[in-house]
Scaffold this motif. Structure first.
Motif, short mmCIF file in Angstrom:
data_model
loop_
_atom_site.label_atom_id
_atom_site.label_comp_id
_atom_site.label_asym_id
_atom_site.label_seq_id
_atom_site.Cartn_x
_atom_site.Cartn_y
_atom_site.Cartn_z
N GLU A 154 39.82 -56.68 8.56
CA GLU A 154 39.45 -55.60 7.66
C GLU A 154 40.39 -55.66 6.46
OE1 GLU A 154 39.17 -50.75 7.36
OE2 GLU A 154 39.44 -51.67 9.32
N ILE A 155 39.82 -55.90 5.30
CA ILE A 155 40.60 -56.03 4.07
C ILE A 155 40.24 -54.85 3.17
CG2 ILE A 155 41.10 -57.46 2.07
CD1 ILE A 155 40.20 -59.89 3.75
N LYS A 156 41.24 -54.07 2.81
CA LYS A 156 41.02 -52.91 1.93
C LYS A 156 41.07 -53.36 0.48
CE LYS A 156 41.42 -50.20 5.57
NZ LYS A 156 42.07 -49.02 5.97
N ASP A 157 40.65 -52.48 -0.42
CA ASP A 157 40.74 -52.75 -1.86
C ASP A 157 42.17 -53.12 -2.24
OD1 ASP A 157 38.10 -52.14 -2.22
OD2 ASP A 157 38.45 -50.10 -2.89
N SER A 198 35.20 -56.37 4.07
CA SER A 198 35.98 -56.22 2.84
C SER A 198 35.18 -55.53 1.75
CB SER A 198 36.43 -57.58 2.34
OG SER A 198 35.29 -58.33 1.97
N ASN A 199 35.93 -54.98 0.86
CA ASN A 199 35.39 -54.39 -0.35
C ASN A 199 36.40 -54.72 -1.45
OD1 ASN A 199 33.96 -52.95 -2.19
ND2 ASN A 199 34.68 -50.95 -1.51
N PHE A 200 36.49 -56.01 -1.76
CA PHE A 200 37.50 -56.44 -2.72
C PHE A 200 36.91 -57.44 -3.70
CE2 PHE A 200 37.62 -59.59 0.61
CZ PHE A 200 37.89 -60.78 -0.02
#
Length: 146
Positions: free
Chosen positions: A107-110, A131-133
């Motif tokens: 899980e990759i955050k902004d 992700s949302n990056f």
């Protein structure tokens, strides 16, 4: 004399097994940090101990942001199945998580801006990167998740 032997035996058992009497400390680890040159943030460069199957990278260390995962920081981790990266992480360096063969989810955050080559190479169980990056990913012809 018996009292001295008993004290030595208790001390020896505490040393071998820890204070709780448990010899298998499978989820005890310590992340190793490096202060950057400007001394305003940290990079994780490795770990000591046994990682659990859940790895959540902290957003701060010593009241400063943790902004990078260093080269080969988690190379060949055996137990990690799920990783959560905070918004403070802006860069994942080369081979940071390579050969983490049990790794299934990330899980990759902004905030992430760069993923260097081979960051997840050899992660043959990897199923999902949530992700949302908006990042630059350095992919060479050698980069393969499986």
């Amino acid at each position: 004399m018996k009292k001295k032997l008993l004290i030595l035996a208790i001390f020896g058992m505490t040393f071998l097994f820890g204070c709780d009497g448990n010899s298998s400390n499978n989820n005890e680890y310590e992340l190793i940090y490096e202060l950057n040159g400007e001394e305003n943030s940290y990079k994780i460069i490795g770990y000591q101990g046994n990682l659990s199957n859940e790895l959540e990278i902290p957003e701060t260390y010593n009241n400063l942001p943790v902004v990078e995962i260093g080269k080969e920081a988690f190379l060949s981790c055996e137990n990690v199945e799920n990783i959560t990266l905070p918004t403070s992480i802006i860069k994942i360096e080369e081979s940071a998580f390579s050969y983490c063969e049990s790794l299934k989810n990330i899980e990759i955050k902004d905030g992430l801006k760069c993923i260097e080559s081979n960051a997840f190479y050899g992660c043959k169980s990897l199923e999902k990167i949530d992700s949302n990056f908006n990042a630059t990913v350095d992919l060479s012809s050698e980069d393969k998740l499986k």
